[in-house]
Design a protein around this motif. Sequence first.
Motif, mmCIF file in Angstrom:
data_model
loop_
_atom_site.group_PDB
_atom_site.id
_atom_site.type_symbol
_atom_site.label_atom_id
_atom_site.label_comp_id
_atom_site.label_asym_id
_atom_site.label_seq_id
_atom_site.Cartn_x
_atom_site.Cartn_y
_atom_site.Cartn_z
ATOM 1 N N MET A 77 50.094 34.330 37.824
ATOM 2 C CA MET A 77 48.884 34.982 37.311
ATOM 3 C C MET A 77 47.898 33.954 36.761
ATOM 4 S SD MET A 77 49.135 38.116 38.075
ATOM 5 C CE MET A 77 48.309 39.321 37.080
ATOM 6 N N LEU A 78 48.376 32.921 36.091
ATOM 7 C CA LEU A 78 47.492 31.862 35.593
ATOM 8 C C LEU A 78 46.902 31.076 36.754
ATOM 9 C CD1 LEU A 78 46.219 30.308 33.276
ATOM 10 C CD2 LEU A 78 48.310 28.922 33.145
ATOM 11 N N ALA A 79 47.719 30.803 37.753
ATOM 12 C CA ALA A 79 47.224 30.108 38.950
ATOM 13 C C ALA A 79 46.127 30.921 39.621
ATOM 14 C CB ALA A 79 48.372 29.854 39.921
ATOM 15 N N ASN A 80 46.301 32.236 39.683
ATOM 16 C CA ASN A 80 45.292 33.111 40.276
ATOM 17 C C ASN A 80 43.995 33.075 39.481
ATOM 18 O OD1 ASN A 80 44.378 35.202 42.144
ATOM 19 N ND2 ASN A 80 44.532 36.557 40.386
ATOM 20 N N LEU A 81 44.089 33.090 38.163
ATOM 21 C CA LEU A 81 42.887 33.049 37.328
ATOM 22 C C LEU A 81 42.126 31.739 37.516
ATOM 23 C CD1 LEU A 81 41.054 34.225 35.134
ATOM 24 C CD2 LEU A 81 42.597 33.212 33.435
ATOM 25 N N ILE A 82 42.825 30.631 37.500
ATOM 26 C CA ILE A 82 42.173 29.329 37.694
ATOM 27 C C ILE A 82 41.548 29.256 39.083
ATOM 28 C CG2 ILE A 82 42.607 26.850 37.908
ATOM 29 C CD1 ILE A 82 44.756 27.269 35.655
ATOM 30 N N ALA A 83 42.278 29.712 40.088
ATOM 31 C CA ALA A 83 41.745 29.710 41.451
ATOM 32 C C ALA A 83 40.502 30.589 41.553
ATOM 33 C CB ALA A 83 42.824 30.184 42.426
ATOM 34 N N PHE A 84 40.520 31.730 40.892
ATOM 35 C CA PHE A 84 39.375 32.630 40.874
ATOM 36 C C PHE A 84 38.150 31.940 40.278
ATOM 37 C CE2 PHE A 84 36.847 35.200 37.965
ATOM 38 C CZ PHE A 84 36.204 36.039 38.860
ATOM 39 N N LEU A 85 38.316 31.285 39.142
ATOM 40 C CA LEU A 85 37.182 30.644 38.466
ATOM 41 C C LEU A 85 36.553 29.562 39.335
ATOM 42 C CD1 LEU A 85 38.645 30.426 34.858
ATOM 43 C CD2 LEU A 85 36.866 31.995 35.687
ATOM 44 N N ILE A 86 37.370 28.785 39.985
ATOM 45 C CA ILE A 86 36.844 27.732 40.860
ATOM 46 C C ILE A 86 36.145 28.353 42.066
ATOM 47 C CG2 ILE A 86 37.513 25.821 42.376
ATOM 48 C CD1 ILE A 86 39.736 25.224 40.230
ATOM 49 N N ALA A 87 36.758 29.352 42.680
ATOM 50 C CA ALA A 87 36.153 30.005 43.842
ATOM 51 C C ALA A 87 34.873 30.746 43.466
ATOM 52 C CB ALA A 87 37.157 30.966 44.483
ATOM 53 N N PHE A 88 34.810 31.284 42.251
ATOM 54 C CA PHE A 88 33.614 31.989 41.786
ATOM 55 C C PHE A 88 32.387 31.078 41.829
ATOM 56 C CE2 PHE A 88 30.591 33.048 38.420
ATOM 57 C CZ PHE A 88 30.257 34.340 38.788
ATOM 58 N N LEU A 89 32.548 29.848 41.403
ATOM 59 C CA LEU A 89 31.425 28.904 41.424
ATOM 60 C C LEU A 89 30.900 28.695 42.835
ATOM 61 C CD1 LEU A 89 32.771 26.261 38.875
ATOM 62 C CD2 LEU A 89 31.041 28.036 38.473
ATOM 63 N N PHE A 90 31.804 28.535 43.786
ATOM 64 C CA PHE A 90 31.397 28.393 45.184
ATOM 65 C C PHE A 90 30.713 29.667 45.681
ATOM 66 C CE2 PHE A 90 34.461 24.995 45.017
ATOM 67 C CZ PHE A 90 34.009 24.084 45.952
ATOM 68 N N SER A 91 31.318 30.792 45.403
ATOM 69 C CA SER A 91 30.826 32.061 45.903
ATOM 70 C C SER A 91 29.444 32.403 45.361
ATOM 71 C CB SER A 91 31.824 33.161 45.541
ATOM 72 O OG SER A 91 31.426 34.391 46.079
ATOM 73 N N TYR A 92 29.276 32.360 44.052
ATOM 74 C CA TYR A 92 27.990 32.720 43.457
ATOM 75 C C TYR A 92 26.885 31.803 43.965
ATOM 76 C CZ TYR A 92 24.161 33.567 40.336
ATOM 77 O OH TYR A 92 22.916 33.847 39.863
ATOM 78 N N SER A 93 27.123 30.515 43.936
ATOM 79 C CA SER A 93 26.094 29.562 44.380
ATOM 80 C C SER A 93 25.727 29.786 45.836
ATOM 81 C CB SER A 93 26.585 28.124 44.179
ATOM 82 O OG SER A 93 26.812 27.877 42.822
ATOM 83 N N GLY A 94 26.722 29.960 46.681
ATOM 84 C CA GLY A 94 26.454 30.181 48.101
ATOM 85 C C GLY A 94 25.698 31.459 48.379
ATOM 86 N N HIS A 95 26.089 32.526 47.722
ATOM 87 C CA HIS A 95 25.404 33.803 47.946
ATOM 88 C C HIS A 95 24.005 33.798 47.351
ATOM 89 C CE1 HIS A 95 28.822 35.437 49.863
ATOM 90 N NE2 HIS A 95 29.559 35.564 48.768
ATOM 91 N N PHE A 96 23.843 33.205 46.188
ATOM 92 C CA PHE A 96 22.527 33.158 45.555
ATOM 93 C C PHE A 96 21.563 32.304 46.376
ATOM 94 C CE2 PHE A 96 19.225 31.585 42.796
ATOM 95 C CZ PHE A 96 18.898 32.680 42.028
ATOM 96 N N LEU A 97 22.019 31.130 46.802
ATOM 97 C CA LEU A 97 21.143 30.173 47.479
ATOM 98 C C LEU A 97 20.974 30.430 48.974
ATOM 99 C CD1 LEU A 97 22.400 26.929 45.736
ATOM 100 C CD2 LEU A 97 20.226 28.106 45.330
ATOM 101 N N TRP A 98 21.922 31.125 49.590
ATOM 102 C CA TRP A 98 21.861 31.269 51.040
ATOM 103 C C TRP A 98 21.904 32.731 51.478
ATOM 104 C CZ3 TRP A 98 26.119 30.751 55.096
ATOM 105 C CH2 TRP A 98 25.560 30.528 56.366
ATOM 106 N N THR A 99 22.968 33.443 51.186
ATOM 107 C CA THR A 99 23.147 34.795 51.714
ATOM 108 C C THR A 99 22.045 35.753 51.261
ATOM 109 O OG1 THR A 99 25.538 34.463 51.648
ATOM 110 C CG2 THR A 99 24.760 36.717 51.917
ATOM 111 N N PHE A 100 21.766 35.775 49.969
ATOM 112 C CA PHE A 100 20.808 36.725 49.408
ATOM 113 C C PHE A 100 19.539 36.029 48.903
ATOM 114 C CE2 PHE A 100 25.073 38.619 48.835
ATOM 115 C CZ PHE A 100 24.904 39.738 49.634
ATOM 116 N N ARG A 101 19.161 34.930 49.526
ATOM 117 C CA ARG A 101 18.006 34.155 49.049
ATOM 118 C C ARG A 101 16.702 34.928 49.131
ATOM 119 N NH1 ARG A 101 19.034 31.111 53.832
ATOM 120 N NH2 ARG A 101 17.435 31.554 55.369
#
Length: 129
Positions: A36-60
Amino acid sequence: MRSLIYQFSQFASVGVVATGVHALVYGVIGVVLEPMLANLIAFLIAFLFSYSGHFLWTFRTQTQGQKVHKSFAYQLRFLVVAMSGLLLNSLAVWVVTEWLQVDYLYAVFPMVFVVPLVTFALAKGWAFK
């Protein structure tokens, strides 16, 4: 219609990278940390990639003219979407490790094939509107 298909392909591309980051980080650190801790850490790191990519590219087109770090409304809504994804991923980890009592890596399957579909629907229909 073409623009929707193109936007979906952009979302899928960013999602594949973010999902890959999540699964990779989870798989690597799950060896030494509680799943569960591994999942949380993985989520936080992936969130940074996801938000930035969607904000700057997908939904620009929807976010045009705004800075990634100053778009509080989008950040807040996307955080809710991402937290929904975290909840679903955590549920998958719990079902796999606690309920089914099989290897933690089986949780990667719903992380990769189910959660991205749910988060696309929420991001498209609400977070970046």
